[in-house]
Design a protein around this motif. Structure first.
Motif, PDB file in Angstrom:
ATOM      1  N   ARG A 695      31.965 -43.750 -12.803  1.00 12.96           N
ATOM      2  CA  ARG A 695      31.943 -45.073 -13.432  1.00 12.96           C
ATOM      3  C   ARG A 695      32.209 -44.997 -14.932  1.00 12.96           C
ATOM      4  N   GLY A 696      32.266 -43.794 -15.478  1.00 13.00           N
ATOM      5  CA  GLY A 696      32.514 -43.633 -16.903  1.00 13.00           C
ATOM      6  C   GLY A 696      31.279 -43.765 -17.756  1.00 13.00           C
ATOM      7  N   ALA A 697      30.095 -43.741 -17.153  1.00 14.36           N
ATOM      8  CA  ALA A 697      28.833 -43.835 -17.894  1.00 14.36           C
ATOM      9  C   ALA A 697      27.887 -42.750 -17.395  1.00 14.36           C
ATOM     10  N   PRO A 698      28.125 -41.486 -17.786  1.00 12.43           N
ATOM     11  CA  PRO A 698      27.346 -40.368 -17.249  1.00 12.43           C
ATOM     12  C   PRO A 698      25.850 -40.534 -17.465  1.00 12.43           C
ATOM     13  N   GLN A 699      25.111 -40.320 -16.372  1.00 11.09           N
ATOM     14  CA  GLN A 699      23.657 -40.386 -16.423  1.00 11.09           C
ATOM     15  C   GLN A 699      23.074 -39.198 -15.675  1.00 11.09           C
ATOM     16  N   LYS A 700      21.859 -38.840 -16.048  1.00 11.53           N
ATOM     17  CA  LYS A 700      21.192 -37.731 -15.390  1.00 11.53           C
ATOM     18  C   LYS A 700      20.859 -38.093 -13.943  1.00 11.53           C
ATOM     19  N   ALA A 701      21.133 -37.163 -13.044  1.00 12.83           N
ATOM     20  CA  ALA A 701      20.793 -37.365 -11.633  1.00 12.83           C
ATOM     21  C   ALA A 701      19.294 -37.196 -11.435  1.00 12.83           C
ATOM     22  N   GLU A 702      18.700 -38.139 -10.730  1.00  8.66           N
ATOM     23  CA  GLU A 702      17.273 -38.056 -10.395  1.00  8.66           C
ATOM     24  C   GLU A 702      17.167 -37.664  -8.928  1.00  8.66           C
ATOM     25  N   VAL A 703      17.034 -36.383  -8.679  1.00  9.17           N
ATOM     26  CA  VAL A 703      17.052 -35.864  -7.311  1.00  9.17           C
ATOM     27  C   VAL A 703      15.720 -35.173  -7.014  1.00  9.17           C
ATOM     28  N   ASP A 704      14.989 -35.702  -6.045  1.00 11.72           N
ATOM     29  CA  ASP A 704      13.732 -35.092  -5.627  1.00 11.72           C
ATOM     30  C   ASP A 704      13.995 -34.064  -4.527  1.00 11.72           C
ATOM     31  N   LEU A 705      13.098 -33.094  -4.415  1.00 12.81           N
ATOM     32  CA  LEU A 705      13.204 -32.120  -3.339  1.00 12.81           C
ATOM     33  C   LEU A 705      12.957 -32.803  -1.997  1.00 12.81           C
ATOM     34  N   VAL A 706      13.653 -32.342  -0.992  1.00 12.79           N
ATOM     35  CA  VAL A 706      13.647 -33.009   0.304  1.00 12.79           C
ATOM     36  C   VAL A 706      12.265 -32.959   0.954  1.00 12.79           C
ATOM     37  N   GLN A 707      11.912 -34.049   1.636  1.00 13.48           N
ATOM     38  CA  GLN A 707      10.665 -34.186   2.385  1.00 13.48           C
ATOM     39  C   GLN A 707      10.996 -34.632   3.812  1.00 13.48           C
ATOM     40  N   PRO A 708      10.049 -34.525   4.749  1.00 14.05           N
ATOM     41  CA  PRO A 708      10.317 -34.987   6.119  1.00 14.05           C
ATOM     42  C   PRO A 708      10.725 -36.457   6.161  1.00 14.05           C
ATOM     43  N   GLU A 709      11.602 -36.768   7.078  1.00  9.90           N
ATOM     44  CA  GLU A 709      12.099 -38.130   7.287  1.00  9.90           C
ATOM     45  C   GLU A 709      11.252 -38.804   8.362  1.00  9.90           C
ATOM     46  N   GLU A 710      10.964 -40.087   8.167  1.00  7.70           N
ATOM     47  CA  GLU A 710      10.129 -40.830   9.109  1.00  7.70           C
ATOM     48  C   GLU A 710      10.831 -42.118   9.529  1.00  7.70           C
ATOM     49  N   ALA A 711      10.427 -42.628  10.668  1.00  7.88           N
ATOM     50  CA  ALA A 711      10.985 -43.892  11.143  1.00  7.88           C
ATOM     51  C   ALA A 711       9.966 -44.604  12.014  1.00  7.88           C
ATOM     52  N   VAL A 712      10.018 -45.919  11.976  1.00 11.13           N
ATOM     53  CA  VAL A 712       9.271 -46.757  12.915  1.00 11.13           C
ATOM     54  C   VAL A 712      10.316 -47.455  13.780  1.00 11.13           C
ATOM     55  N   VAL A 713      10.173 -47.333  15.083  1.00 14.69           N
ATOM     56  CA  VAL A 713      11.182 -47.800  16.023  1.00 14.69           C
ATOM     57  C   VAL A 713      10.575 -48.859  16.936  1.00 14.69           C
ATOM     58  N   TYR A 714      11.206 -50.020  16.959  1.00 13.70           N
ATOM     59  CA  TYR A 714      10.787 -51.121  17.822  1.00 13.70           C
ATOM     60  C   TYR A 714      11.858 -51.312  18.893  1.00 13.70           C
ATOM     61  N   GLU A 715      11.411 -51.493  20.129  1.00 12.56           N
ATOM     62  CA  GLU A 715      12.376 -51.674  21.214  1.00 12.56           C
ATOM     63  C   GLU A 715      11.826 -52.636  22.253  1.00 12.56           C
ATOM     64  N   ILE A 716      12.687 -53.511  22.728  1.00 17.01           N
ATOM     65  CA  ILE A 716      12.364 -54.355  23.864  1.00 17.01           C
ATOM     66  C   ILE A 716      13.487 -54.206  24.884  1.00 17.01           C
ATOM     67  N   GLY A 717      13.141 -54.361  26.158  1.00 13.95           N
ATOM     68  CA  GLY A 717      14.158 -54.167  27.181  1.00 13.95           C
ATOM     69  C   GLY A 717      13.870 -54.958  28.434  1.00 13.95           C
ATOM     70  N   TYR A 718      14.896 -55.063  29.255  1.00 13.71           N
ATOM     71  CA  TYR A 718      14.800 -55.794  30.518  1.00 13.71           C
ATOM     72  C   TYR A 718      15.630 -55.066  31.566  1.00 13.71           C
TER      73      TYR A 718
END
Length: 921
Positions: A695-718
């Protein structure tokens, strides 16, 4: 482990009863025998199947009386009471129901009909495998609703559900007889390259979506179960042979063949054994795109910094004016002549992938199993040994030639109807595998160093401009001069350099992978339902896993020795039926812990209710949490991919990745040295974000060390079963936290980002290098979708199946512009199949059609559009009962329109085949 084994052994002994033997036959309404019918004791996992004559023998220790459940695709489910040992049971199945009556185990770790499963589940049984219109059974997965198959090569297909697909699909788990089929180092499955033979495959169960509550880490987007045939139930000699051709515009027409043998024998009521062998060889799909990744539409003649999609070695580039400055400083060019050089990057001339790979696809699979039943009942001890060896193409950060990669697995399992305890070990070796990009880069360097080549280019360019040539003409003259004497594919000199490079594991001079990584795993489960049936079905279990990474520094930062870490988990599930067994409640809870991260708790709750006077309509709803640990590569990779350095985010990994880079002439005035050292930690702590620089506006990268990924999953079915019509529909909504993906940063060779102007000077002088980091998104990532399938049993065994899948992600890119989700899934997909296993006496056929909407593919290799495509597969078959044989003729992609499922791979052409299978039930 000894204490646990002893406990489970005595628990199993307490449930042992005298053996009961039941025999019988299964026919259709016309009196014709039905082969391959599943026969199970109700609420138990013990079972058998009918042979070619429709006959069966079942041995069990279940308490009399009990019910036998008969099920087969295209026929109604039937339950028959058995009251005495030695009883003969003759059953007639009617053709009035569909696949929803089939029994599966995976959804709840206990036998239940698909119709009443608490979550979405897909099934491929033996009849589906026999009737597939694909050249191999793994291709039949493409016809399941909600399933994506991304084709990497002829022998490597990656299965995915519900989005976020890559070939390194670490969100999807594949189990073969309970063994994780993934590579310990890669953390993902190489399709069926090292999997299971079609002769030994009993069925496939697939759970789309999160399954962490029962199956732990990484069962995040789905899990696939491939279950083999027991030698107690499926005996004799079976064999198959398939031959044909593949056809592709780039590769032409090439032959391929696939053969296999299965030998199984029941020596007594206590001992049985089996052996499997299969081998496939063919020509892979050529990848020949020359699309310019940096300047789309411009070829090499128009762009001095050309970087072709399937051209490698042209990733090596440098600012040509900086080279001129260094040459002037060294007295090799006249003062001021550097001003004749443009302030732009120039890349070396690359090699096409077709010059770096023989495209010879191979797959060898061997396995042997010993089954021992010491009491001639359901208590069983199993040893399984597997060996697979193969050659294929894997597209990850680069395109990798997987050559003679081998993997071996050994499993010891003790089980009965109520419990199992299994342990297995997986060893792998990369064989002669190599990185095609680095093969090209270092073949160039064997011939002529980067310093010499760019120096000659700059000198020739200055001379041409001094003589009045235009800039474009000067670029052409300079490249021709610098490339004089370049190694030409097909020559002895090129082949000698190629052999030297692909046998060298040092990526500064070679391209070979070294890997002898290992995985050890133990898991156990006990189902108390035989003790607690009056109250509820209860089961508990757990697992332990150890990774040992050993790449000698070629993939991971393990140059000083193997890297080792552990994971473990515990779970429990309770299931209860109420209101005349119409209401089914299921609750699960699991705790998992990696030694590198805090523990994770993943509960699941589901409710299902069967309505209608005939109990033929079922509605279900579930909510569950899921998680996945960062992979071995997310944590410990340390790899130069050419375009970027990949550095894992484990805290103890950051300082082990040390690289040396050349500094431009302008940068040398600052550093006082022609080279600098960069440590991996800088990619996370002292780097610019890529998008801010663009973008032409250099900024410092803010990168955290990786952590476990989580998800909440909702499902309905018929689900619904109405005479000859069945419907299965579902809707899901996923909310992700700490979504794992990659972020590219630019590490300056000098200066502190944000604190002084030296780091900005490094950008100006192009004294920086891209690093790929592994991190989590701060932004919310959500996805949702819907699936509906309609199956209609028509007349005389004819069936029509069709399904539609919708998938979408919800991600605000503006909230995290440097983050890439890699959703990689079409919004709309339609699939349909029509056929009959017996349209006429002993004659069957099947047509399968798939249409996929266009979508954008985002991956570390390259980003680009995948066009919409349509595919039609077809097969006809003829059964010869006297010989117990089936002959099949078929074609895949019979329409001939070549297509890709991922950007950067070879286009998939057509495949024509003929096969004969003997004694395959």
């Amino acid at each position: 482990m000894k204490k646990l084994l002893t406990l489970l052994f005595f628990l199993s002994i307490s449930g042992m009863m005298a053996q009961v033997v039941i025999t019988g036959t299964v026919t259709d309404e016309k009196g014709k025998p039905i082969s391959g019918v599943n026969i199970m004791v109700e609420n138990e996992t013990v079972g058998t199947s009918t042979d070619f004559k429709g006959e069966f023998t079942l041995e069990t220790t279940a308490n009399l009386p009990f019910n036998l459940v008969f099920s087969a695709i295209g026929y109604g489910l039937k339950s028959i009471p058995v009251g005495s040992a030695g009883q003969t049971v003759n059953v007639v199945l009617t053709e009035d129901e569909t696949q929803l009556g089939e029994v599966v185990v995976s959804a709840s770790r206990t036998p239940e009909r698909i119709f009443e499963s608490p979550v979405s589940v897909e099934l491929i049984d033996r009849q589906d495998i026999q009737n597939t219109a694909s050249a191999d059974f793994y291709g039949e997965l493409e016809n399941l609703k909600g399933v994506d198959i991304n084709t990497n090569s002829l022998t490597f297909k990656s299965v995915n559900t519900r989005g976020f697909a890559t070939f390194a699909n670490t969100r999807f788990v594949q189990l073969v007889d309970g063994i994780d089929n993934s590579s310990p180092a890669l953390n993902f499955v190489l399709g069926n390259l090292l999997g299971i033979s079609q002769l030994d495959l009993n069925n496939i169960e697939l759970l789309p979506g999160a399954s962490s509550a029962l199956y732990g880490a990484n069962a995040f987007n789905g899990i696939l179960f491939m279950n083999s045939k027991s030698p107690f139930e499926f005996q004799g000699l079976s064999a198959y042979a398939t031959g044909g051709v593949t056809s592709q515009d780039a590769a032409g027409t090439n032959g391929y063949y696939d053969v296999g043998v299965r030998l199984a024998n029941k020596f007594s009521d206590k001992f049985a054994a089996k052996f499997n062998f299969s081998y496939l060889e063919g020509t892979d799909w050529f990848a020949v795109s020359e699309e310019n990744l940096i300047n789309p539409g411009a070829g090499r003649a128009e762009d001095p910094n050309y970087d072709g999609l399937n051209i490698y070695g042209d990733e090596v580039n440098i600012n040509i004016r900086g080279v001129g400055t260094a040459l002037v400083a060294a007295g090799l060019l006249p003062a001021g002549s550097e001003q004749l050089l443009p302030n732009e990057a120039v890349s070396r001339t690359g090699y096409a992938e077709t010059s770096l790979h023989d495209y010879n696809a191979k797959s060898l699979k061997l396995d042997a199993a010993l089954h021992y039943r010491p009491f001639a009942d359901d208590f069983e001890i199993i040893y399984l040994g597997k060996y697979g060896r193969g050659s294929t193409i894997y597209q990850g950060t680069n395109r990798y030639a997987i050559k003679d990669f081998w993997l071996q697995q050994h499993k010891l399992e003790v089980k009965n109807n109520n419990f199992f305890l299994r342990g297995y070990i997986t060893d792998e070796d990369a064989g002669d595998s190599y990185d095609t990009r680095f093969a090209a880069i270092n073949i160039n360097r064997v011939w002529k160093s980067d310093q010499q080549w760019f120096g000659e280019y700059a000198g020739a360019f200055v001379q041409a401009r001094s003589q009045g040539a235009s800039e474009d003409q000067a670029h052409a003259i300079a490249r021709q001069f610098a490339d004089t004497g370049r190694l030409v594919p097909g020559t002895q000199e090129f082949q000698q350099a190629f052999n030297e490079v692909v046998s060298d594991p040092d990526f500064t001079t070679g391209a070979k992978f070294q890997d002898q990584s290992q995985l050890k795993h133990i898991d156990a489960n006990y189902n108390f339902s035989h003790l607690t049936d009056a109250f509820a079905d209860i089961q508990v279990g757990g697992s332990y896993r150890q990774y040992k990474l050993n790449s000698s520094g070629t993939i991971f930062t393990d140059i000083d020795g193997p890297i080792q870490y552990n994971e473990y988990g515990l779970y429990s599930q309770i299931q209860k039926k109420l209101i005349d067994e119409r209401l089914k409640l299921t609750g699960s809870m699991r705790y998992d812990k990696s030694e590198l991260f805090e523990g994770q708790v993943t509960p699941r709750f589901s409710i299902g209710y069967t309505i209608g006077e005939d109990k033929n309509h079922n509605i279900r709803a579930s909510v569950q949490t899921a998680f996945r640990n960062p992979t071995t590569q997310d944590l410990y990779i340390g790899l130069n991919s050419g375009r970027a350095i990949l550095v894992g985010a484990a805290e103890d990994n950051l300082d082990r990745d040390v690289r040396t880079f050349p500094v431009s002439g302008g940068g040398q005035a600052v550093t006082g040295s022609p080279t600098v050292e960069v440590v991996g930690r800088q990619a996370y702590e002292n780097a610019f974000s890529l998008n801010s620089v663009l973008r032409g506006a250099p900024q410092k990268a803010e990168v955290d060390l990786v952590q476990p990924e989580e998800a909440v999953v909702y499902e309905i079915g018929y689900r619904s079963q109405m005479d000859r019509v069945s419907i299965d529909a579902s809707f899901y909504y996923n909310v992700y936290e700490n979504f794992i993906s990659n972020e590219t940063t630019l590490v300056p060779f000098y200066g502190e980002v944000g604190d002084n102007s030296l780091s900005l000077l490094a950008l100006q002088n192009e004294d920086y290098f891209p690093y790929q980091t592994y991190t989590n998104s701060d932004a919310d990532v959500k996805s949702y979708g819907a699936v509906i399938g309609l199956n209609v049993e028509l007349w005389d065994n004819y069936s029509l199946e069709t399904n539609y899948t919708y998938a979408e992600q919800d991600f605000d890119q503006a909230s995290d512009p440097d983050f890439r989700t890699s959703f990689n899934t079409p919004k709309h997909r339609v699939k349909a199949s029509f056929g009959s296993p017996e349209a006429y006496e002993n004659f069957g056929f099947k047509l399968s059609y798939r249409w996929s909407d266009e979508y954008f593919w985002q991956a570390t290799f390259a980003d680009g559009n995948v066009p919409a495509y349509s595919v039609l597969d077809a097969q006809v078959n003829y059964t010869i009962p006297r010989w117990k044989a089936r002959i099949k003729l078929g074609a895949n992609n019979i329409l001939g329109d070549e297509y890709v499922t991922a950007y950067g791979t070879g286009y998939i052409g057509s495949q024509y085949f003929a096969s004969v299978i003997f004694n395959n039930l």
